[in-house]
Design an enzyme around this catalytic site. Sequence first.
Site, short mmCIF file in Angstrom:
data_model
loop_
_atom_site.label_atom_id
_atom_site.label_comp_id
_atom_site.label_asym_id
_atom_site.label_seq_id
_atom_site.Cartn_x
_atom_site.Cartn_y
_atom_site.Cartn_z
N LYS A 145 3.32 4.10 -3.62
CA LYS A 145 3.64 2.72 -3.30
C LYS A 145 4.09 1.97 -4.56
O LYS A 145 5.10 2.31 -5.12
CB LYS A 145 2.43 2.08 -2.61
CG LYS A 145 1.79 2.96 -1.52
CD LYS A 145 2.68 3.22 -0.34
CE LYS A 145 2.16 4.28 0.63
NZ LYS A 145 0.82 4.08 1.15
N TYR A 169 -6.32 1.87 5.69
CA TYR A 169 -5.10 2.65 5.93
C TYR A 169 -5.41 3.73 6.99
O TYR A 169 -6.45 4.41 6.91
CB TYR A 169 -4.67 3.29 4.60
CG TYR A 169 -3.53 4.25 4.75
CD1 TYR A 169 -2.28 3.81 5.15
CD2 TYR A 169 -3.70 5.62 4.52
CE1 TYR A 169 -1.23 4.70 5.31
CE2 TYR A 169 -2.66 6.50 4.67
CZ TYR A 169 -1.43 6.04 5.07
OH TYR A 169 -0.39 6.93 5.23
N ASP A 185 -9.84 1.14 -2.87
CA ASP A 185 -8.43 1.51 -2.79
C ASP A 185 -7.63 0.28 -3.20
O ASP A 185 -7.61 -0.73 -2.49
CB ASP A 185 -8.10 1.96 -1.35
CG ASP A 185 -6.65 2.40 -1.18
OD1 ASP A 185 -5.80 1.94 -1.96
OD2 ASP A 185 -6.38 3.17 -0.24
N ARG A 225 -1.90 24.11 -12.85
CA ARG A 225 -2.92 23.54 -11.95
C ARG A 225 -4.03 22.86 -12.77
O ARG A 225 -4.63 21.90 -12.34
CB ARG A 225 -3.49 24.63 -11.02
CG ARG A 225 -4.64 24.13 -10.17
CD ARG A 225 -4.82 24.85 -8.83
NE ARG A 225 -4.61 26.28 -8.89
CZ ARG A 225 -5.47 27.15 -9.41
NH1 ARG A 225 -6.60 26.74 -9.92
NH2 ARG A 225 -5.18 28.44 -9.43
C1 LIG Z 1 -0.16 4.86 1.74
C2 LIG Z 1 -1.58 4.57 1.51
C3 LIG Z 1 -2.51 5.61 1.29
C4 LIG Z 1 -2.11 7.07 1.35
O1 LIG Z 1 -1.24 7.41 0.34
P1 LIG Z 1 -0.12 8.57 0.47
O2 LIG Z 1 0.48 8.58 -0.88
O3 LIG Z 1 0.81 8.16 1.56
O4 LIG Z 1 -0.84 9.83 0.81
C5 LIG Z 1 -3.81 5.26 1.02
N1 LIG Z 1 -4.20 3.96 0.99
C6 LIG Z 1 -3.35 2.94 1.22
C7 LIG Z 1 -3.84 1.54 1.17
C8 LIG Z 1 -2.01 3.22 1.49
O5 LIG Z 1 -1.17 2.20 1.72
#
Ligand SMILES: *Cc1c(COP(=O)(O)O)cnc(C)c1O
Length: 382
Positions: free
Chosen positions: A196, A100, A171, A48
């Site tokens: 992603k 998102y 983000d 952790r």
């Molecule tokens: C998918 C996504 C998230 C969340 O990510 P996860 O890995 O699915 O928890 C946050 N911001 C954006 C822009 C995303 O496309």
Amino acid sequence: MQFSTKCVHGNGERFKGDATGSVSMPIYQTATYAHAAVGQSTGYDYTRLQNPTREQLEKVVACLEGGLDALAFTSGMAAITALMELFAPGDNIIADCDLYGGSVRLFDNITKKNGVTVTRADLSSQDIAGLIKPDTRAVYIETPTNPMMNVIDIAALAKVTKERGILLIVDNTFLSPYFQNPLALGADVVVHSGTKFLGGHNDALAGFLVVNSKELSERLRFIIKTVGSGLAPFDSWLVLRGIKTLPVRMEKSQKNAQSVVRFLQGEERVVKVYYCGIAGSKGYDITLKQARGFGSMITFEVQSKELALHILKSVKLIRFAESLGGVETLLTYPYTQTHADVPEDVRIANGITDRVLRLSAGIEDDADLIADLQQAFNSFCG
Ligand SMILES: *Cc1c(COP(=O)(O)O)cnc(C)c1O
């Protein structure tokens, strides 16, 4: 070192804990580490807190974003949730209106419950200065936004947030560090859903926070070890492997996206195409200024809900699935999928109607993608 080299080799520093010369980073699949005696730690006590595979991934991601430190979480949402632990009751966050859906769900149901107020505004068109209150601690954006592809000028925003002493959180999932580096433009925290483009193969969840200040790094390291949302060793290795091909995937998927945009623009049943690489479109000039590419995310509106549903049902090679940024081309229906928890009025105001589809171009051959879309449109009799 250039970006592609960093994707393969990180900052060039080799992992020293391995005596075999293993070219691939070993997966340290262990929960804990033995000590020789009291007070004698190898530097590793419990996974952790520390894990060599996760640390290698964090070094690579920090290096790609030009950050001092990167922290790897079990998902993008785990990263954003940990980030929200920086704030206390009474604090205010200004968040862009198009985000998102999971981030909106977090802010509306958990962040607010914890006493932090969230002001939502269209930061791609509205000036931030008038929105800042004495208790405002941070501004939270995506650019381009998910799913409407609005573009926000990061450097212009950073100028204001720096003057006012508040954090700018970006983000950067949609463009990935290959095309855009928000820290270099003045942001304080970069968020990634590593699920992603960084992972890139639709086979693992991951999330990142990247920072440039020692103080933020220390506060977030305390949070990650306390709440326990650090990425597991095997998933860390999958994302490390994914990142090695990030540049070639980004180039190919962007090329495919541009072919798909041209097809959609020529299809009369498509009402509007949202892609930040369309010359003359809103956000195009800002993207040219702050990014090195336009990415592979496309949102488009078709003539009717029936047509949208038909396309989702009829695509064969392209899959109807939530998520993006992988080698497989995916088609998403934000209205009921990724953005279902965004309040209806906000969804409609943002343009997320039941006629809107979002496509993440993968790395297949573009002729096959277009043929698949073409047959889906052509088989609609409405
Ligand atoms: C998918 C996504 C998230 C969340 O990510 P996860 O890995 O699915 O928890 C946050 N911001 C954006 C822009 C995303 O496309």
